[in-house]
Design an enzyme around this catalytic site. Structure first.
Site: not given
Ligand code: NDP
Length: 278
Positions: A49, A54, A114
């Protein structure tokens, strides 16, 4: 319920969408996003995604090429952002071509509006409908649409959105939105499924994880799959990328699911689709 990483849901286009994907928001273009997507492919993810907003589509595309995976094995989502939706159909078309070029692919599996830009989204949607008819995008959908946004768009759309990508996690269930999506045959997709990392601070989730010998992330992502909500966790950490795909060797009990369902606080970590200004 028996699940595996190849589990898919059928969209109204007839295409299969993998239930687990890899989110790339905040993963910087270049080696950061490239390495993360490569780690995701190595861990078995086949659904990525991204979004024009981004600013990492080039790196995502590089990872796709370097994987040497057949294009047909990868499910790739990108999104057109608000400024182009506001500018009108020509800008949406141009944004699509730019995304395609940066990604270096000749079609997109799922193209999304979006955010709901009231008064401008119908004409943007018409462009997505055309791209769909032309075969340049295999499925089309929206993101951050509340029931009233869906109703307004669907009333005039030729094609009903196939997916609605929305904030979804144990603190934000939006049951009314789930009903609206179900009514229209729209697949829900969870963004910020890990509450942007905050899931590890929720005692109930930590306790269920302890009982199953799994991690809080695995519990919450498995819960998404049991709810048949597509989920796209993001991590920049190769170990967590593997961890977040380790969802298929345990089952949540009905009691676990009830506990997780009752955590809803209507709490958003991202903007409210009725009140954002970007
Ligand atoms: P997530 O809820 O996926 O959380 C990501 C965070 O969690 C990062 O800081 C990561 O840190 C941490 N993390 C990842 N795995 C673990 C784990 N196993 N245990 C503990 N912490 C963990 O956040 P997002 O907001 O990124 O949402 C996911 C995706 O959704 C986005 O990347 C994007 O592709 C999409 N999105 C879409 C939106 C929209 O408007 N359509 C808005 C927001 C997101 P680390 O990197 O250090 O592991």
């Amino acid at each position: 319920m028996s699940l595996n990483i190849h589990d898919t849901v059928q969209l109204n286009s007839g295409r299969q969408m993998p239930m687990l994907g890899f989110g790339t928001w905040k993963l910087k273009d270049g080696p950061v996003v490239r390495d993360a997507v490569a780690a995701a492919f190595a861990a078995g993810y086949r659904h990525i995604d991204t979004a024009a907003a981004y600013e990492n589509e080039h790196g995502v595309g590089q990872a796709i090429r370097q994987s040497h995976l057949p294009r047909a094995d990868i499910f790739l989502t990108t999104k057109v952002f608000n400024d182009d939706i506001r500018k009108g159909p020509a800008a949406v078309q141009k944004a699509f071509e730019k995304s395609l070029g940066l990604l270096g692919v000749d079609y997109i599996d799922l193209y999304l509006l979006h955010w709901p830009i009231i008064g401008k989204d119908l004409e943007a949607w018409r462009v997505l409908e055309r791209l769909y008819h032309e075969g340049k995008v295999r499925s089309i959908g929206v993101s951050n649409y509340l029931p009233h946004h869906l109703d307004a768009l669907i009333a005039h759309a030729e094609i009903t959105p196939m997916v609605n990508q929305v904030e979804f996690h144990p603190y934000l269930l939006q049951p009314g939105l789930a009903d609206a999506c179900r009514k229209h045959g729209i697949v829900r997709e969870a963004w910020s499924p890990l509450m942007q990392g905050k899931i590890t601070e929720v005692p109930e989730i930590v306790e269920i994880a302890r009982q199953h010998g799994k991690t809080p992330a695995q519990i919450v992502l498995h819960w998404d799959l049991q709810h048949r909500v597509v989920t796209i966790p993001r991590s920049s950490n190769p170990k967590r990328i593997v961890e977040n795909a380790g969802l298929y060797d345990f089952e949540l009990t009905p009691g676990d699911i009830a506990i997780l369902d009752q955590l809803d606080r209507k709490q958003r970590f991202g903007p409210d689709p009725d009140n954002f200004d970007f």
